[in-house]
Design a protein around this motif. Structure first.
Motif, PDB file in Angstrom:
ATOM      1  N   ALA A  18       0.833  -1.208   0.000  1.00  0.00           N
ATOM      2  CA  ALA A  18       0.000   0.000   0.000  1.00  0.00           C
ATOM      3  C   ALA A  18       0.868   1.258   0.000  1.00  0.00           C
ATOM      4  O   ALA A  18       0.570   2.238  -0.690  1.00  0.00           O
ATOM      5  CB  ALA A  18      -0.931  -0.011   1.212  1.00  0.00           C
ATOM      6  N   ALA A  19       1.969   1.231   0.767  1.00  0.00           N
ATOM      7  CA  ALA A  19       2.871   2.394   0.816  1.00  0.00           C
ATOM      8  C   ALA A  19       3.509   2.638  -0.551  1.00  0.00           C
ATOM      9  O   ALA A  19       3.668   3.786  -0.984  1.00  0.00           O
ATOM     10  CB  ALA A  19       3.937   2.185   1.877  1.00  0.00           C
ATOM     11  N   ALA A  20       3.873   1.565  -1.240  1.00  0.00           N
ATOM     12  CA  ALA A  20       4.476   1.713  -2.570  1.00  0.00           C
ATOM     13  C   ALA A  20       3.472   2.298  -3.558  1.00  0.00           C
ATOM     14  O   ALA A  20       3.828   3.122  -4.413  1.00  0.00           O
ATOM     15  CB  ALA A  20       4.975   0.352  -3.053  1.00  0.00           C
ATOM     16  N   LYS A  21       2.213   1.888  -3.457  1.00  0.00           N
ATOM     17  CA  LYS A  21       1.178   2.433  -4.352  1.00  0.00           C
ATOM     18  C   LYS A  21       0.952   3.926  -4.069  1.00  0.00           C
ATOM     19  O   LYS A  21       0.812   4.734  -4.986  1.00  0.00           O
ATOM     20  CB  LYS A  21      -0.137   1.673  -4.159  1.00  0.00           C
ATOM     21  CG  LYS A  21      -0.130   0.247  -4.689  1.00  0.00           C
ATOM     22  CD  LYS A  21      -1.462  -0.431  -4.419  1.00  0.00           C
ATOM     23  CE  LYS A  21      -1.458  -1.864  -4.941  1.00  0.00           C
ATOM     24  NZ  LYS A  21      -2.747  -2.556  -4.646  1.00  0.00           N
ATOM     25  N   GLN A  23       3.044   5.962  -2.809  1.00  0.00           N
ATOM     26  CA  GLN A  23       4.245   6.723  -3.142  1.00  0.00           C
ATOM     27  C   GLN A  23       4.173   7.298  -4.553  1.00  0.00           C
ATOM     28  O   GLN A  23       4.688   8.382  -4.822  1.00  0.00           O
ATOM     29  CB  GLN A  23       5.470   5.818  -2.996  1.00  0.00           C
ATOM     30  CG  GLN A  23       6.798   6.553  -3.017  1.00  0.00           C
ATOM     31  CD  GLN A  23       7.961   5.611  -2.815  1.00  0.00           C
ATOM     32  OE1 GLN A  23       8.011   4.522  -3.387  1.00  0.00           O
ATOM     33  NE2 GLN A  23       8.916   6.008  -1.979  1.00  0.00           N
ATOM     34  N   VAL A  24       3.516   6.586  -5.444  1.00  0.00           N
ATOM     35  CA  VAL A  24       3.378   7.048  -6.831  1.00  0.00           C
ATOM     36  C   VAL A  24       2.596   8.359  -6.889  1.00  0.00           C
ATOM     37  O   VAL A  24       2.832   9.201  -7.758  1.00  0.00           O
ATOM     38  CB  VAL A  24       2.678   5.967  -7.689  1.00  0.00           C
ATOM     39  CG1 VAL A  24       2.454   6.468  -9.113  1.00  0.00           C
ATOM     40  CG2 VAL A  24       3.497   4.678  -7.692  1.00  0.00           C
ATOM     41  N   HIS A  25       1.687   8.554  -5.937  1.00  0.00           N
ATOM     42  CA  HIS A  25       0.797   9.729  -5.957  1.00  0.00           C
ATOM     43  C   HIS A  25       1.113  10.703  -4.827  1.00  0.00           C
ATOM     44  O   HIS A  25       0.298  11.575  -4.506  1.00  0.00           O
ATOM     45  CB  HIS A  25      -0.658   9.269  -5.822  1.00  0.00           C
ATOM     46  CG  HIS A  25      -1.090   8.293  -6.871  1.00  0.00           C
ATOM     47  ND1 HIS A  25      -1.489   8.679  -8.135  1.00  0.00           N
ATOM     48  CD2 HIS A  25      -1.141   6.933  -6.846  1.00  0.00           C
ATOM     49  CE1 HIS A  25      -1.797   7.599  -8.844  1.00  0.00           C
ATOM     50  NE2 HIS A  25      -1.595   6.535  -8.100  1.00  0.00           N
ATOM     51  N   GLN A  26       2.307  10.600  -4.223  1.00  0.00           N
ATOM     52  CA  GLN A  26       2.581  11.375  -3.024  1.00  0.00           C
ATOM     53  C   GLN A  26       2.610  12.880  -3.260  1.00  0.00           C
ATOM     54  O   GLN A  26       2.249  13.664  -2.379  1.00  0.00           O
ATOM     55  CB  GLN A  26       3.892  10.919  -2.387  1.00  0.00           C
ATOM     56  CG  GLN A  26       5.149  11.241  -3.183  1.00  0.00           C
ATOM     57  CD  GLN A  26       6.400  10.683  -2.499  1.00  0.00           C
ATOM     58  OE1 GLN A  26       6.366   9.642  -1.844  1.00  0.00           O
ATOM     59  NE2 GLN A  26       7.509  11.387  -2.653  1.00  0.00           N
ATOM     60  N   ALA A  27       2.997  13.318  -4.453  1.00  0.00           N
ATOM     61  CA  ALA A  27       3.077  14.771  -4.703  1.00  0.00           C
ATOM     62  C   ALA A  27       1.699  15.418  -4.629  1.00  0.00           C
ATOM     63  O   ALA A  27       1.518  16.447  -3.949  1.00  0.00           O
ATOM     64  CB  ALA A  27       3.717  15.035  -6.064  1.00  0.00           C
ATOM     65  N   GLU A  28       0.706  14.816  -5.317  1.00  0.00           N
ATOM     66  CA  GLU A  28      -0.626  15.424  -5.287  1.00  0.00           C
ATOM     67  C   GLU A  28      -1.292  15.273  -3.921  1.00  0.00           C
ATOM     68  O   GLU A  28      -2.025  16.162  -3.474  1.00  0.00           O
ATOM     69  CB  GLU A  28      -1.526  14.849  -6.387  1.00  0.00           C
ATOM     70  CG  GLU A  28      -1.659  13.334  -6.391  1.00  0.00           C
ATOM     71  CD  GLU A  28      -0.727  12.662  -7.387  1.00  0.00           C
ATOM     72  OE1 GLU A  28      -1.176  11.715  -8.067  1.00  0.00           O
ATOM     73  OE2 GLU A  28       0.450  13.082  -7.480  1.00  0.00           O
ATOM     74  N   LEU A  68       6.295   7.207   4.103  1.00  0.00           N
ATOM     75  CA  LEU A  68       6.095   6.138   3.116  1.00  0.00           C
ATOM     76  C   LEU A  68       7.375   5.316   2.930  1.00  0.00           C
ATOM     77  O   LEU A  68       7.335   4.077   2.910  1.00  0.00           O
ATOM     78  CB  LEU A  68       5.650   6.734   1.781  1.00  0.00           C
ATOM     79  CG  LEU A  68       4.237   7.331   1.761  1.00  0.00           C
ATOM     80  CD1 LEU A  68       3.988   8.054   0.439  1.00  0.00           C
ATOM     81  CD2 LEU A  68       3.187   6.245   1.981  1.00  0.00           C
ATOM     82  N   ILE A  69       8.509   5.984   2.790  1.00  0.00           N
ATOM     83  CA  ILE A  69       9.773   5.266   2.601  1.00  0.00           C
ATOM     84  C   ILE A  69      10.086   4.387   3.803  1.00  0.00           C
ATOM     85  O   ILE A  69      10.498   3.228   3.660  1.00  0.00           O
ATOM     86  CB  ILE A  69      10.921   6.273   2.358  1.00  0.00           C
ATOM     87  CG1 ILE A  69      10.758   6.938   0.988  1.00  0.00           C
ATOM     88  CG2 ILE A  69      12.284   5.584   2.444  1.00  0.00           C
ATOM     89  CD1 ILE A  69      11.711   8.090   0.753  1.00  0.00           C
TER      90      ILE A  69
END
Length: 410
Positions: A18-21, A23-28, A68-69
């Motif tokens: 879930a954290a990896a998913k 992470q893809v959208h962390q900026a928005e 997340l990391i």
């Protein structure tokens, strides 16, 4: 390995996935967290100050990325707060302004956005009810502890910064200025003695700011140039943050727009907002509030313009308190002219500035009179209403387009 251990290992795998998913959208997501926090701030100065607001934006992004990391590396662990240099700068700026992190609702508003987004990724990772229950329980504990620890860490840095500032004269000078800006009753002789600056006569205020603390030398250079351009021999300058200077110059002469443009062209990384000259203690305050409003306008519009006089953007500042309404005003007023070639827009502004004198506009634009006439015919074709019927609104709308795009005036 018993069933409970297997379930715990499975939860760790789900947590990591879930954290990896996410992470893809962390900026928005970080941007949404920041916006929610800004809307919930009781201390509006935090939201209205562009430097503090941007630092808060950076902080939201860095803290989310760190959590997340950490949970990709070691799912469910207690995550230590990330204390990047920007966090220290943010804490120092809050201390300088006499602010703190006690506005818990803003933190919780950001946390709610984070939690809502996290739940979506949890539900996308598994549809097994028991797995989901344990994942939500463990990750919830991790997130709450992380937010609480982060609040405590920033508060500790603010306390350290306050203790450091209390040892120097800068804190006392800034406190005196803040009292003057709030209109608090403070005796003029006392204020003048603390500031080393006379409050009689006229004052011109400026705010100079950059993107990072290592640009302070550029800010000082620009401040000196602004003072000289105003014909002054002295100035009151205060570090209002790690990337911001507040300045007052005695006198009623402000640098011209051309002089300001030259300063920011020659000094890299610096932006300048200038207030109007005004007299006495009230003028000291009024001119600074002008500069503050001009600075906030550039930030609100995300303008690339690096130097601005408040009097040039006062009306735009009023119009853009509601950005949606401002965009609608531009669309309704300019129609196709809003996105037309810049030469047409410049022609309109110069034509209006020259009081609708075609010959003067042609001279200023180094064009033939017939060329100006043809351009103005095209302008009327693009405008919803002819220019002659609505010149003030058209000029204001074009100024807003110009400022938002960061274009230099014609």
């Amino acid at each position: 390995m018993d069933a409970e251990d297997k379930q715990s290992q499975r939860t760790r795998e789900l947590f990591r996935a879930a954290a990896a998913k996410m992470q893809v959208h962390q900026a928005e997501i970080a941007h949404e967290m920041w916006a929610a926090g800004q809307r919930s701030l009781r201390e509006r100065a935090l939201a209205q100050d562009p430097v503090l607001s941007e630092m808060d934006h950076v902080y939201c992004a860095s803290t989310l990325a760190h959590w997340l990391i950490a949970n990709i590396d070691d799912p469910g662990c207690r995550v230590e707060p990330t204390m990047i240099p920007d966090t220290r700068h943010y804490a120092r700026d809050l201390a300088l302004r006499g602010m703190d992190t006690n506005d818990v609702e803003a933190w919780r508003a950001s946390q709610r956005v984070n939690w809502s987004a996290w739940l979506r990724f949890c539900f996308d990772t598994t549809d097994d009810k028991e797995e989901l229950r344990e994942l939500v329980e463990i990750s919830g504990d991790s997130l709450v502890a992380y937010v609480d620890d982060s609040m405590a860490a920033v508060a500790a840095y603010i306390d350290e910064a306050r203790a450091e500032l209390a040892e120097g004269p800068e804190s006392e000078r800034l406190a005196t200025v803040q009292l003057l800006l709030r209109g608090a009753p403070i005796a003029r002789p006392r204020a003048e003695a603390q500031l080393g600056y006379a409050l009689t006569g006229h004052h011109v205020a400026a705010i100079l700011w950059g993107d990072s603390p290592d640009q302070l030398a550029f800010l000082e250079d620009a401040a000196e140039r602004v003072m000289r351009a105003a014909g002054a021999a002295r100035r009151l300058t205060l570090a209002a943050g790690t990337t911001t200077l507040w300045m007052w110059i005695p006198g009623s002469s402000a640098p011209s727009r051309a002089e300001l443009d030259q300063i920011v062209a020659e000094v890299p990384h610096v932006r300048i907002a200038l207030g109007r000259p005004a007299p006495d203690v009230h003028g000291f305050r009024r001119s600074h509030l002008d500069a503050d409003a001009a600075q906030a306008l550039l930030t609100r519009l995300r303008s690339g313009c690096r130097a601005v006089h408040f009097e040039d953007v006062q009306l735009i500042s009023l119009l853009t308190n509601d950005l949606a309404e401002a965009r609608q005003f531009v669309a309704d007023t300019l129609g196709g002219l809003a996105t037309a070639d810049r030469v047409l827009r410049d022609t309109v502004r110069v034509f209006i500035a020259e009081q609708f004198n075609t010959s003067k506009a042609a001279d200023r634009l180094f064009a033939h009179r017939n060329t100006i006439d043809r351009r103005l015919i095209r302008v009327d074709e693009l405008l919803p209403r002819p220019l002659a019927q609505n010149p003030a609104a058209v000029d204001t709308a074009l100024a807003l387009v110009e400022l938002q795009s960061g274009e230099q005036p014609a």
